[in-house]
Design a protein around this motif. Sequence first.
Motif, PDB file in Angstrom:
ATOM      1  N   TYR A 210      -5.791  -4.074  -4.820  1.00  0.00           N
ATOM      2  CA  TYR A 210      -6.265  -3.841  -6.191  1.00  0.00           C
ATOM      3  C   TYR A 210      -7.009  -2.509  -6.329  1.00  0.00           C
ATOM      4  O   TYR A 210      -6.732  -1.747  -7.261  1.00  0.00           O
ATOM      5  N   PRO A 211      -7.976  -2.210  -5.452  1.00  0.00           N
ATOM      6  CA  PRO A 211      -8.713  -0.946  -5.620  1.00  0.00           C
ATOM      7  C   PRO A 211      -7.820   0.289  -5.534  1.00  0.00           C
ATOM      8  O   PRO A 211      -7.986   1.237  -6.306  1.00  0.00           O
ATOM      9  N   LEU A 212      -6.863   0.295  -4.602  1.00  0.00           N
ATOM     10  CA  LEU A 212      -5.946   1.434  -4.482  1.00  0.00           C
ATOM     11  C   LEU A 212      -5.085   1.555  -5.730  1.00  0.00           C
ATOM     12  O   LEU A 212      -4.871   2.660  -6.251  1.00  0.00           O
ATOM     13  N   LEU A 213      -4.574   0.439  -6.224  1.00  0.00           N
ATOM     14  CA  LEU A 213      -3.753   0.449  -7.432  1.00  0.00           C
ATOM     15  C   LEU A 213      -4.535   1.036  -8.606  1.00  0.00           C
ATOM     16  O   LEU A 213      -4.016   1.871  -9.365  1.00  0.00           O
TER      17      LEU A 213
ATOM     18  N   THR B  55       0.828  -1.201   0.000  1.00  0.00           N
ATOM     19  CA  THR B  55       0.000   0.000   0.000  1.00  0.00           C
ATOM     20  C   THR B  55       0.863   1.252   0.000  1.00  0.00           C
ATOM     21  O   THR B  55       0.631   2.195  -0.769  1.00  0.00           O
ATOM     22  N   ALA B  56       1.878   1.265   0.857  1.00  0.00           N
ATOM     23  CA  ALA B  56       2.785   2.414   0.936  1.00  0.00           C
ATOM     24  C   ALA B  56       3.540   2.594  -0.380  1.00  0.00           C
ATOM     25  O   ALA B  56       3.789   3.730  -0.815  1.00  0.00           O
ATOM     26  N   GLU B  57       3.906   1.474  -1.018  1.00  0.00           N
ATOM     27  CA  GLU B  57       4.618   1.548  -2.297  1.00  0.00           C
ATOM     28  C   GLU B  57       3.758   2.214  -3.369  1.00  0.00           C
ATOM     29  O   GLU B  57       4.227   3.073  -4.115  1.00  0.00           O
ATOM     30  N   ILE B  58       2.495   1.814  -3.446  1.00  0.00           N
ATOM     31  CA  ILE B  58       1.597   2.381  -4.460  1.00  0.00           C
ATOM     32  C   ILE B  58       1.443   3.877  -4.256  1.00  0.00           C
ATOM     33  O   ILE B  58       1.529   4.667  -5.202  1.00  0.00           O
ATOM     34  N   ILE B  59       1.228   4.280  -3.009  1.00  0.00           N
ATOM     35  CA  ILE B  59       1.049   5.700  -2.705  1.00  0.00           C
ATOM     36  C   ILE B  59       2.317   6.481  -3.042  1.00  0.00           C
ATOM     37  O   ILE B  59       2.264   7.561  -3.646  1.00  0.00           O
ATOM     38  N   ALA B  60       3.488   5.923  -2.692  1.00  0.00           N
ATOM     39  CA  ALA B  60       4.746   6.619  -2.950  1.00  0.00           C
ATOM     40  C   ALA B  60       5.058   6.674  -4.445  1.00  0.00           C
ATOM     41  O   ALA B  60       5.519   7.714  -4.945  1.00  0.00           O
ATOM     42  N   GLU B  61       4.809   5.568  -5.153  1.00  0.00           N
ATOM     43  CA  GLU B  61       5.117   5.517  -6.590  1.00  0.00           C
ATOM     44  C   GLU B  61       4.358   6.585  -7.371  1.00  0.00           C
ATOM     45  O   GLU B  61       4.859   7.118  -8.369  1.00  0.00           O
ATOM     46  N   HIS B  62       3.152   6.892  -6.932  1.00  0.00           N
ATOM     47  CA  HIS B  62       2.325   7.863  -7.647  1.00  0.00           C
ATOM     48  C   HIS B  62       2.364   9.246  -7.002  1.00  0.00           C
ATOM     49  O   HIS B  62       1.656  10.162  -7.447  1.00  0.00           O
TER      50      HIS B  62
ATOM     51  N   PRO C 207      -1.342  -5.698 -12.449  1.00  0.00           N
ATOM     52  CA  PRO C 207      -1.015  -5.686 -11.023  1.00  0.00           C
ATOM     53  C   PRO C 207       0.328  -6.360 -10.766  1.00  0.00           C
ATOM     54  O   PRO C 207       0.787  -7.193 -11.558  1.00  0.00           O
ATOM     55  N   ALA C 208       0.956  -5.989  -9.663  1.00  0.00           N
ATOM     56  CA  ALA C 208       2.196  -6.639  -9.245  1.00  0.00           C
ATOM     57  C   ALA C 208       1.879  -7.995  -8.606  1.00  0.00           C
ATOM     58  O   ALA C 208       0.746  -8.258  -8.206  1.00  0.00           O
ATOM     59  N   ARG C 209       2.862  -8.838  -8.500  1.00  0.00           N
ATOM     60  CA  ARG C 209       2.650 -10.182  -7.932  1.00  0.00           C
ATOM     61  C   ARG C 209       2.209 -10.123  -6.474  1.00  0.00           C
ATOM     62  O   ARG C 209       1.516 -11.021  -5.999  1.00  0.00           O
ATOM     63  N   ASN C 210       2.615  -9.067  -5.772  1.00  0.00           N
ATOM     64  CA  ASN C 210       2.245  -8.967  -4.362  1.00  0.00           C
ATOM     65  C   ASN C 210       0.996  -8.128  -4.126  1.00  0.00           C
ATOM     66  O   ASN C 210       0.670  -7.787  -2.992  1.00  0.00           O
TER      67      ASN C 210
END
Length: 258
Positions: free
Chosen positions: A203-206, A79-86, A194-197
């Motif tokens: 999914y919804p956040l991504l 979750t933190a990765e998705i938020i940081a990546e964007h 989606p990523a493997r993890n």
Amino acid sequence: MSEPNKRLLVMTAGGANPNVMINALATHFPDIHVFLENPEGKGEIFKRRARRLGWLTAAGQMGTMVASRLGKRFTARRTAEIIAEHGLNAEIGSSIPVARFSSLNDEDCHRATEKLQPAVIFTISCRILKPRTLASFECPVINFHAGINPAYRGQMGGYWALVENDKGNFGATVHLVDKGVDTGATLYEMRLKPARNDTISTYPLLLTAGSIDIAVSAIEDALSGSLSPQPPLPGKSVLRYPPPLWTWLWNGVTRRIW
């Protein structure tokens, strides 16, 4: 000559996913306001699903949602990765005006909307707007849906696309709101991998994080009077729900689709 009305009203029941969208929209549309409703109670949701799908299936779905929430500590890093990546933020900015309501369908919300006079309404993660509510609005109403319509209407569209071996339709839709559930004409779509993890919890956040551009485009179209709604794609139209616990576990264990 007065400036054109570019006021954006976002309607939501709140949460991290809507918050990242709201903050992103605020960077494009300074005159943004948020109407925040109380989420529906779990008991109310359960009873409605039980009437439609049966008590056993409804209980299984609630079991999945409880299990996924309990497992959020295992997906916190992703979750933190998705938020940081964007480059996003999961807390609504303090400068964004927020008004609270019991329900977006209540009369006091109707009156507040009329007083605010938005040029466009954007809904995300809120209860279904009743026909009377929609009739009270005098501007376009646009919804963000974490699934590709019409095959993956409702909830968990990304998850069901993977389960049905339809990875090419792991995506999201921005569409006009009508009286149905994600049945309004499509404005934009977005598909990603989606990523493997990633799991049912991420999914919804991504999909939300990856759909900011199409949400901005749809709102800009509405503000400029250039909306271009498209008819639904041919094929099945299915209203989706969270998987029952046994379905989720089976797909997780046997296919690594969690």
